[in-house]
Design an enzyme around this catalytic site. Structure first.
Site, PDB file in Angstrom:
ATOM      1  CG  ASP A 138      -0.194  -0.167   2.621  1.00 16.91           C
ATOM      2  OD1 ASP A 138       0.785  -0.907   2.524  1.00 16.91           O
ATOM      3  OD2 ASP A 138      -0.947   0.371   3.538  1.00 16.91           O
ATOM      4  CD  GLU A 148       3.293  -1.153   7.873  1.00 18.59           C
ATOM      5  OE1 GLU A 148       3.272  -1.425   8.962  1.00 18.59           O
ATOM      6  OE2 GLU A 148       3.278  -0.094   7.299  1.00 18.59           O
ATOM      7  NE  ARG A 181      17.276  -2.849  19.471  1.00 21.85           N
ATOM      8  CZ  ARG A 181      18.507  -2.356  20.110  1.00 21.85           C
ATOM      9  NH1 ARG A 181      19.409  -1.907  19.383  1.00 21.85           N
ATOM     10  NH2 ARG A 181      18.458  -2.303  21.366  1.00 21.85           N
ATOM     11  CG  HIS A 203       5.334   7.889   6.383  1.00 23.58           C
ATOM     12  ND1 HIS A 203       4.258   7.609   7.407  1.00 23.58           N
ATOM     13  CD2 HIS A 203       5.698   6.631   6.005  1.00 23.58           C
ATOM     14  CE1 HIS A 203       4.170   6.378   7.664  1.00 23.58           C
ATOM     15  NE2 HIS A 203       5.113   5.716   6.631  1.00 23.58           N
TER      16      HIS A 203
HETATM   17 ZN   LIG Z   1       5.229   3.652   6.455  1.00 16.64          ZN
HETATM   18 ZN   LIG Z   2       6.201   1.103   5.484  1.00 13.95          ZN
END
Ligand SMILES: [Zn+2]
Ligand SMILES: [Zn+2]
Length: 432
Positions: free
Chosen positions: A100, A166, A211, A401
């Site tokens: 997405d 997600e 990690r 983002h």
């Molecule tokens: Zn994201």
């Molecule tokens: Zn992502």
């Protein structure tokens, strides 16, 4: 004799195709790269919001069917699962990509930038693969093609998980990893190991970051509504001002982390991201709605922080004669926890893929991932592949983002090779 010759020729060509050595895999990844880049650019130019990944999942399903895999579509709305049966018995490895995009209007100058729009929460918004899920989907399609070509040599099975939503389903809908599990993703076959990756803005292109144990934060959505009483802006005493109460709440919420949580044990974050109220400067409104997010790394600390946030908001409102309603999101993301033993076993493989000096253990990450739901069910490893443009310092790159988020495509073959090599090493027992 003819038959024997044909079989021998078949076997020879199959083994030429099916080599599973590091060099074979590197060569196959190089050969596949142009297609992976083309898929990624196509997805980038045609991004789709969470639970709306119809075009993307259609292309994915078609590709997987063409490879001869057993494909299931429509899981968790637009999800696609495919199973590759190896030629020999063995364990099952699952690989996950998310599909997405985000309600972000793209501002990069790449020639395949998105100009797509969609309706999100009632508003028309730009849509962009600002988190790089276009890269994840293209990478896993490439991995499926390479592994399908060596299926005769593979002991065990590979499950490919192409996941919708997600970033979170739209209000009022379910979606993503929890819905895939609810619909029985692992009901018939529970993988022995699960691998997934995320492209990450602040690591240099092609560098792998990992990690063991807790890796990415648990996240809880937060909504606070402060109810006052509407009145004239010039006569505040005639009503009850929810804006001033909200301002006090916002400031006080910052003391939950800075004054009340033991920061030497685990970090935590409380953020208010939206404040909505009012229509005019001379009207004190009836209510204020605030939305935010909370990040924690430990279940007990999470319970404690949520209780403190509730107490702070409700009691401050009460002190002014107002009321505050506090709600937390219905589907919090758990902490993304990497299986420590699996992580240690996988590091030599990832080091061979990235090259010495291009892999590093990194600190706790404050973004969250719904991969965490899968990682609660199956021993898992989630890792980052850097996509920063060479030469751009980490503090200057556009974050995931951001409308300027950028994927340096030299990272794509590293991602393809990492997931392919992890699968082969795990299935063939090369991962000690
Ligand atoms: Zn994201
Ligand atoms: Zn992502």
């Amino acid at each position: 004799m003819l038959i024997a010759a044909a079989l021998a020729a078949g076997a020879a060509s199959a083994s030429a195709l099916a080599g599973t050595s590091d060099a074979d895999i590197a060569a196959l990844v190089a050969k596949e790269n142009a297609r992976v880049v083309a898929w990624r650019r196509d997805f980038h130019q045609h991004p789709e919001l969470s639970n709306r990944e119809l075009r993307t999942s259609g292309i994915v399903a078609e590709h997987l069917k063409r490879l001869g895999l057993e494909v299931t579509t429509g899981i968790a709305k637009t999800g696609v699962i495919a199973v590759l049966e190896g030629g020999k018995p063995g364990p099952t490895v699952a690989l996950r990509a998310d599909m997405d995009a985000l309600p972000v209007a793209e501002k990069t100058d790449v020639p395949f930038r998105s100009t797509a729009t969609a309706t999100y929460q009632g508003e028309t918004v730009g849509v962009m693969h600002a988190c790089g899920h276009d890269a994840h989907t293209a990478i896993l399609m490439g991995v499926a093609e390479i592994l399908a070509g060596m299926r005769a040599e593979l002991p065990g099975k590979v499950m490919f998980i192409f996941q919708p939503a997600e970033e979170g389903a739209p209000d009022g809908e379910e979606g993503g990893a929890p819905l895939m599990l609810k619909e029985g993703l692992f009901a018939s076959t529970k993988p022995d190991a699960l691998f997934g990756l995320h492209v990450f803005s602040t690591l240099p292109a092609g560098t792998i970051g990992y990690r063991p144990g807790a890796f990415m934060a648990g996240s809880d959505g937060l909504r606070i509504v402060v109810h006052g009483r509407q009145t004239h802006g010039a006569r505040p005493w005639a009503g009850l001002d929810p804006i001033v109460v909200s301002a006090q709440i916002i400031s006080a919420l910052q003391t939950v982390v800075s004054r009340q949580v033991d920061l030497t044990e685990n970090p935590a974050i409380v953020t208010i991201g939206t404040v909505r109220a009012g229509t005019r400067g001379n009207i004190i409104p009836e209510a204020v709605e605030m939305r935010g997010t909370i990040r924690t790394y430990d279940p007990a600390q999470r319970t404690d922080v949520l209780a403190r946030v509730t107490r702070t908001a409700t009691r401050i409102a009460e002190a002014s004669g107002a009321t505050a309603e506090v709600q937390f999101g219905a589907t919090p993301n758990p902490v993304t926890r990497n299986d420590p033993a699996l992580t240690l076993r996988a590091v030599p493989t990832l080091t061979r893929v990235a090259g010495e000096g291009h892999i590093r253990e990194i600190g706790l990450q404050t973004p969250s991932e719904d991969f965490s739901y899968f990682a609660r069910e199956v021993p898992s490893l989630f890792f980052f592949v850097g996509v920063a443009k060479p030469g751009v310092p980490a503090n200057e790159v556009a974050d995931n983002h951001s409308p300027l988020f950028y994927v340096d495509e030299s990272a794509l073959p590293v991602g393809v090779r990492a997931l392919t090599q992890l699968t082969v090493d795990y299935l063939t027992g090369r991962m000690k």
